[in-house]
Enzyme design. Structure first.
Site, PDB file in Angstrom:
ATOM      1  N   ARG A 104       5.280   5.723   1.848  1.00 25.83           N
ATOM      2  CA  ARG A 104       4.393   6.874   2.033  1.00 25.83           C
ATOM      3  C   ARG A 104       4.237   7.121   3.520  1.00 25.83           C
ATOM      4  O   ARG A 104       4.717   6.327   4.348  1.00 25.83           O
ATOM      5  CB  ARG A 104       3.029   6.606   1.373  1.00 25.83           C
ATOM      6  CG  ARG A 104       2.255   5.491   2.032  1.00 25.83           C
ATOM      7  CD  ARG A 104       1.074   5.006   1.235  1.00 25.83           C
ATOM      8  NE  ARG A 104      -0.002   6.005   1.143  1.00 25.83           N
ATOM      9  CZ  ARG A 104      -1.213   5.705   0.697  1.00 25.83           C
ATOM     10  NH1 ARG A 104      -1.504   4.465   0.323  1.00 25.83           N
ATOM     11  NH2 ARG A 104      -2.144   6.639   0.631  1.00 25.83           N
ATOM     12  N   TYR A 142      -3.202  10.453 -11.342  1.00 29.44           N
ATOM     13  CA  TYR A 142      -2.630  10.438 -12.683  1.00 29.44           C
ATOM     14  C   TYR A 142      -2.789   9.071 -13.343  1.00 29.44           C
ATOM     15  O   TYR A 142      -2.652   8.027 -12.697  1.00 29.44           O
ATOM     16  CB  TYR A 142      -1.146  10.812 -12.638  1.00 29.44           C
ATOM     17  CG  TYR A 142      -0.918  12.298 -12.535  1.00 29.44           C
ATOM     18  CD1 TYR A 142      -0.804  13.093 -13.682  1.00 29.44           C
ATOM     19  CD2 TYR A 142      -0.814  12.918 -11.296  1.00 29.44           C
ATOM     20  CE1 TYR A 142      -0.612  14.451 -13.585  1.00 29.44           C
ATOM     21  CE2 TYR A 142      -0.612  14.290 -11.181  1.00 29.44           C
ATOM     22  CZ  TYR A 142      -0.509  15.045 -12.343  1.00 29.44           C
ATOM     23  OH  TYR A 142      -0.322  16.401 -12.249  1.00 29.44           O
ATOM     24  N   THR A 200       3.319   0.567  -4.977  1.00 28.73           N
ATOM     25  CA  THR A 200       4.184  -0.304  -5.788  1.00 28.73           C
ATOM     26  C   THR A 200       3.610  -0.560  -7.182  1.00 28.73           C
ATOM     27  O   THR A 200       4.351  -0.584  -8.166  1.00 28.73           O
ATOM     28  CB  THR A 200       4.421  -1.652  -5.085  1.00 28.73           C
ATOM     29  OG1 THR A 200       3.159  -2.294  -4.828  1.00 28.73           O
ATOM     30  CG2 THR A 200       5.173  -1.464  -3.778  1.00 28.73           C
ATOM     31  N   ARG A 201       2.300  -0.751  -7.276  1.00 25.29           N
ATOM     32  CA  ARG A 201       1.703  -1.011  -8.595  1.00 25.29           C
ATOM     33  C   ARG A 201       1.800   0.223  -9.480  1.00 25.29           C
ATOM     34  O   ARG A 201       2.123   0.116 -10.663  1.00 25.29           O
ATOM     35  CB  ARG A 201       0.242  -1.442  -8.427  1.00 25.29           C
ATOM     36  CG  ARG A 201      -0.559  -1.583  -9.723  1.00 25.29           C
ATOM     37  CD  ARG A 201       0.104  -2.465 -10.757  1.00 25.29           C
ATOM     38  NE  ARG A 201       0.320  -3.827 -10.312  1.00 25.29           N
ATOM     39  CZ  ARG A 201       0.880  -4.779 -11.050  1.00 25.29           C
ATOM     40  NH1 ARG A 201       1.310  -4.489 -12.275  1.00 25.29           N
ATOM     41  NH2 ARG A 201       1.053  -5.990 -10.576  1.00 25.29           N
ATOM     42  N   LYS A 250       0.819  -1.211   0.000  1.00 21.80           N
ATOM     43  CA  LYS A 250       0.000   0.000   0.000  1.00 21.80           C
ATOM     44  C   LYS A 250       0.856   1.266   0.000  1.00 21.80           C
ATOM     45  O   LYS A 250       0.420   2.329   0.455  1.00 21.80           O
ATOM     46  CB  LYS A 250      -0.976   0.026   1.191  1.00 21.80           C
ATOM     47  CG  LYS A 250      -1.879  -1.198   1.286  1.00 21.80           C
ATOM     48  CD  LYS A 250      -2.534  -1.535  -0.049  1.00 21.80           C
ATOM     49  CE  LYS A 250      -3.458  -0.448  -0.536  1.00 21.80           C
ATOM     50  NZ  LYS A 250      -4.041  -0.776  -1.885  1.00 21.80           N
ATOM     51  N   GLY A 251       2.050   1.132  -0.561  1.00 21.00           N
ATOM     52  CA  GLY A 251       2.919   2.303  -0.668  1.00 21.00           C
ATOM     53  C   GLY A 251       2.902   2.931  -2.043  1.00 21.00           C
ATOM     54  O   GLY A 251       3.409   4.026  -2.243  1.00 21.00           O
ATOM     55  N   HIS A 289     -10.691   6.556   1.534  1.00 22.74           N
ATOM     56  CA  HIS A 289     -10.403   6.086   2.882  1.00 22.74           C
ATOM     57  C   HIS A 289     -11.515   6.508   3.835  1.00 22.74           C
ATOM     58  O   HIS A 289     -12.190   7.514   3.613  1.00 22.74           O
ATOM     59  CB  HIS A 289      -9.075   6.680   3.374  1.00 22.74           C
ATOM     60  CG  HIS A 289      -7.880   6.131   2.679  1.00 22.74           C
ATOM     61  ND1 HIS A 289      -6.597   6.574   2.932  1.00 22.74           N
ATOM     62  CD2 HIS A 289      -7.755   5.173   1.719  1.00 22.74           C
ATOM     63  CE1 HIS A 289      -5.735   5.916   2.169  1.00 22.74           C
ATOM     64  NE2 HIS A 289      -6.425   5.062   1.428  1.00 22.74           N
ATOM     65  N   ARG A 337      -9.057   3.824  -3.716  1.00 18.42           N
ATOM     66  CA  ARG A 337     -10.371   3.814  -3.073  1.00 18.42           C
ATOM     67  C   ARG A 337     -10.423   4.862  -1.952  1.00 18.42           C
ATOM     68  O   ARG A 337      -9.419   5.115  -1.283  1.00 18.42           O
ATOM     69  CB  ARG A 337     -10.655   2.431  -2.493  1.00 18.42           C
ATOM     70  CG  ARG A 337     -11.072   1.400  -3.534  1.00 18.42           C
ATOM     71  CD  ARG A 337     -11.090   0.025  -2.935  1.00 18.42           C
ATOM     72  NE  ARG A 337     -11.756  -0.945  -3.792  1.00 18.42           N
ATOM     73  CZ  ARG A 337     -11.658  -2.265  -3.648  1.00 18.42           C
ATOM     74  NH1 ARG A 337     -10.921  -2.766  -2.678  1.00 18.42           N
ATOM     75  NH2 ARG A 337     -12.293  -3.093  -4.462  1.00 18.42           N
TER      76      ARG A 337
END
Length: 309
Positions: A149, A257, A69-70, A66-67, A276, A274
């Site tokens: 993050r 982006y 990476t994708r 959840k930083g 929060h 999504r």
């Protein structure tokens, strides 16, 4: 690639002896030629472009979950000298995969030319006790990418992913505050909080790799202004500057982006970005306070500070 598609088209229309609807033909071609949406996975295991081979990654995105990476992987895939593995491999952090050996790992990589760098990303590596030593044993001079993050934002994003997964699976869910706070105190054993202790995990990596082998990408900046962060990665990997501002456009609907390359536009999967949940301010302050010293220690480790709470 065009040659392969034309050849397959002629073969299919000749052998089937009847007209094939364009949509059906395209799907058949995809399955037989191995055409995927990502440019790095255009070829199946049966089709190897001349002059290419499957190679062990020269660079790995090791995390963090959840930083971002994708997003980082998709954006780097714009570069003509980079090819990326389509899925998270979990070779170095899952024992059941690691025992399959390095040849199995290599077989999951895309075909690449000699002037291209192969990159795979598995966010679980960063927090894995075994991954640093295992990756070092494979290649002690490898270059690693780590995208981070704000630790509190990452905890909330981690919770959000699990929350939606449970909702979609019709499983019971809990409020964020009910998980993070136990008996009036911060639940520091919560896995999402443990994953945000960057100093604890970084200490393990620095036992096996020098700091100049690990490039840290600012995940908060990447979301707001991708190009500067990607240019830093290009320099770290000793690649020519090929990623341009024209490769990105801001999607007002999604709020982040998206990518423009190879004559097409694409955004990250709908599961990314999504909304929060709104978190109680008192709980937020507890998280900020808990991470403050860990963040300070991490800054000293990497000789760099970030704009985190």
């Amino acid at each position: 690639m065009a040659f392969l598609l034309v050849s397959a088209y002629l073969l299919l229309t000749h052998t089937q002896g009847a007209p094939v609807e364009n949509g059906a033909l395209l799907e058949t071609l995809k399955s037989q030629v191995g055409l995927f949406s990502n440019k790095s996975e255009h070829y199946s295991a049966q089709v190897r472009p001349p002059g290419t081979s499957r190679r062990i990654p020269q660079t790995i995105i090791i995390g963090v979950r959840k930083g971002g990476t994708r997003a980082l992987l998709e954006m780097l895939d714009i570069h003509p000298n980079i090819v990326v593995a389509a899925t998270e491999v979990h070779f170095f952090d899952w024992d059941e995969n690691y025992v399959k050996g390095i040849d199995w790992y290599r077989s999951l990589m895309p075909f690449s030319y000699g002037n291209q760098i192969t990159i795979e990303k598995t966010p679980g590596y960063f927090t894995s006790p075994q991954a640093p030593e295992r990756i070092h044993d494979m290649n002690s001079s490898i270059k690693l990418l780590l995208i981070l993050r704000d630790p509190t934002e990452r905890v909330i994003s981690d919770y959000t992913q699990v929350y939606y997964n449970r909702v979609e699976s019709h499983k019971p869910v809990q409020l964020f505050e009910d998980i993070v706070i136990k008996n009036g105190a911060l639940n520091t054993k919560y896995k999402a909080i443990q994953r945000s202790l960057y100093d604890v995990h970084m200490e393990k990596w620095l036992k096996h790799f020098s700091l100049d082998q690990i490039h840290i990408v600012d995940g908060n900046t990447l979301i707001k202004d991708p190009l500067p962060e990607l240019q830093k990665v290009e320099r770290f990997l000793n690649l020519p500057s090929r990623i341009m501002s024209s490769n990105f456009y801001f999607n007002q609907t999604k709020g982040f982006y998206c990518i423009r390359s190879d004559g097409r536009e694409r955004c990250l999967h709908e599961s990314k970005g999504r909304p929060h949940p709104l978190v109680n301010n008192t709980v937020l302050e507890q998280l900020y306070s808990y991470f403050k010293e860990h963040n300070a220690k991490f800054y000293r480790m990497v000789n760099h500070s970030f704009d985190w709470h």
